[in-house]
Design an enzyme around this catalytic site. Structure first.
Site, PDB file in Angstrom:
ATOM      1  N   ARG A 162      67.383  23.857  -3.256  1.00 44.58           N
ATOM      2  CA  ARG A 162      67.325  23.608  -4.683  1.00 44.58           C
ATOM      3  C   ARG A 162      68.591  24.170  -5.318  1.00 44.58           C
ATOM      4  O   ARG A 162      69.248  25.051  -4.765  1.00 44.58           O
ATOM      5  CB  ARG A 162      66.091  24.267  -5.304  1.00 44.58           C
ATOM      6  CG  ARG A 162      64.772  23.772  -4.716  1.00 44.58           C
ATOM      7  CD  ARG A 162      63.595  24.534  -5.295  1.00 44.58           C
ATOM      8  NE  ARG A 162      62.310  24.046  -4.763  1.00 44.58           N
ATOM      9  CZ  ARG A 162      61.732  24.509  -3.658  1.00 44.58           C
ATOM     10  NH1 ARG A 162      62.316  25.490  -2.964  1.00 44.58           N
ATOM     11  NH2 ARG A 162      60.582  24.021  -3.240  1.00 44.58           N
ATOM     12  N   HIS A 170      69.101  17.674  -7.623  1.00 46.45           N
ATOM     13  CA  HIS A 170      67.853  17.458  -6.886  1.00 46.45           C
ATOM     14  C   HIS A 170      67.870  16.127  -6.143  1.00 46.45           C
ATOM     15  O   HIS A 170      67.166  15.975  -5.141  1.00 46.45           O
ATOM     16  CB  HIS A 170      66.659  17.524  -7.838  1.00 46.45           C
ATOM     17  CG  HIS A 170      65.496  18.282  -7.268  1.00 46.45           C
ATOM     18  ND1 HIS A 170      65.542  19.631  -6.973  1.00 46.45           N
ATOM     19  CD2 HIS A 170      64.251  17.873  -6.908  1.00 46.45           C
ATOM     20  CE1 HIS A 170      64.378  20.022  -6.477  1.00 46.45           C
ATOM     21  NE2 HIS A 170      63.582  18.968  -6.412  1.00 46.45           N
TER      22      HIS A 170
END
Length: 335
Positions: free
Chosen positions: A151, A282
């Protein structure tokens, strides 16, 4: 900013006096080790809740006011279900942990139903074109996201000691769910990462010479290891160009680079690469997982690399595969 002149209800303590309501809520969030971003979001939702209801103190309100606020967010604000649920979580934290009110109506407040959406995934060719539009630190950061499946904040919070060049892995500390895990360190990025580490070393040396050099450490680590904040191994791999005041204690430190820098670079790169899909950090994580599945890696391995608690979360990537055991060939394409 506490909006003291606008929201007197927020100046009153949790029990009606003493420590301000927002100040006490901030303290309770930090005691429970909530992230700074969650803290800022929760405080913001409480401010909006109080202002929405004429600046009344939360103690004088209940289920009807909470439901009305959530409805206004959905109908007038047209917020996403996840945003509406975050607002509810903030208000439940306020009533339970700050005001100490465990009321029956808390369980009856309806959470918004989360929408099931397929992730945006780039093809391998699109990833190559995207990365070709980047250079320097943005290229390295984007390549690391795609090459590891981390992430964005996990990557930004990497410390020098988390990179193991000998073993070829990266330790992700305190990821989602407060869990540590390991992921692969792409061999192709080793030279660039070593240069980035040396860059961080030079900045750290400058800070130490100027009387600074102590990095922020999570929770009680700074007390447990008093010398650790100044050790180079604890410094961020991607430090900011300039020192800044830490909002937690107003100490001047060098934090990691701002995430907005990469977001802007990816937007420009997508435009230059002719990629019409929405591209974010993402998106690179989604592409990492999907491309591993396409390469034949088992879903449990990918679950571990991504840090998903439930394999069902990882299984969503099986729905975006172009081919494979679950793929379907259109009748128009059959010979």
């Amino acid at each position: 900013m506490e909006y003291r002149s606008e929201t007197p209800a927020l100046q009153a303590g949790a029990g009606g006096g003493g420590r301000g309501l927002l100040q006490e809520m901030r303290r309770q969030l930090r005691v429970r080790h909530y992230s700074l971003r969650t803290e800022q979001a929760y405080l913001g939702w409480v401010r909006r809740f109080v202002v929405h209801h004429g600046r009344r103190h939360p103690r004088t309100m209940g289920a009807a006011e909470v439901q009305a606020f959530l409805t206004a967010l959905a109908v007038e604000g047209r917020v996403a279900p996840s945003t509406q649920n975050q607002a509810l979580s903030a208000l439940l934290f306020l009533y339970r942990e700050v005001l100490g009110m465990e009321l029956a109506w808390m369980e009856s407040v309806v959470r918004a139903k989360r929408q099931r959406k397929l992730p945006v995934v780039l093809s391998r060719a699109e990833v190559e074109r995207l990365l070709a539009q980047l250079e320097g630190r943005p290229w390295l950061m984007a390549s690391l996201l795609y090459g590891t499946g981390m992430r964005l904040l996990e990557m930004l919070r990497l410390r020098v000691k988390d990179l193991d060049f000998e073993r070829g892995d990266i330790t992700v500390r305190d990821g989602k769910g407060a869990k540590d895990r390991r992921t692969v360190l792409p061999r192709a990025l080793v030279p660039a990462l070593r240069l980035e580490v040396e860059r961080a070393r030079a900045l750290h040396a400058q800070d130490v010479a100027a009387g600074y050099g102590a990095v922020w450490l999570p929770h009680a680590l700074a007390r447990k290891y008093p010398n650790a904040p100044r050790e180079f191994g604890w410094q961020f791999v991607f430090p900011a160009l300039h020192r800044s005041l830490d909002p937690r204690d107003d100490a001047e430190r060098r934090h990691h680079v701002d995430d907005g820098m990469l977001a802007r670079a990816l937007k420009r790169a997508a435009r230059g690469a002719g990629v019409d899909k929405p591209v974010s950090a993402h998106t690179l994580r989604h592409s990492f997982a999907t491309h591993l599945l396409e390469s034949g890696y088992d879903i449990r391995t990918i679950q571990e690399l991504l840090g998903h608690k439930d394999v069902a979360t990882t299984q969503i990537y099986t729905h975006v595969l172009n081919r494979g055991p679950n793929g379907v060939c259109s009748p128009l394409d059959r010979g």
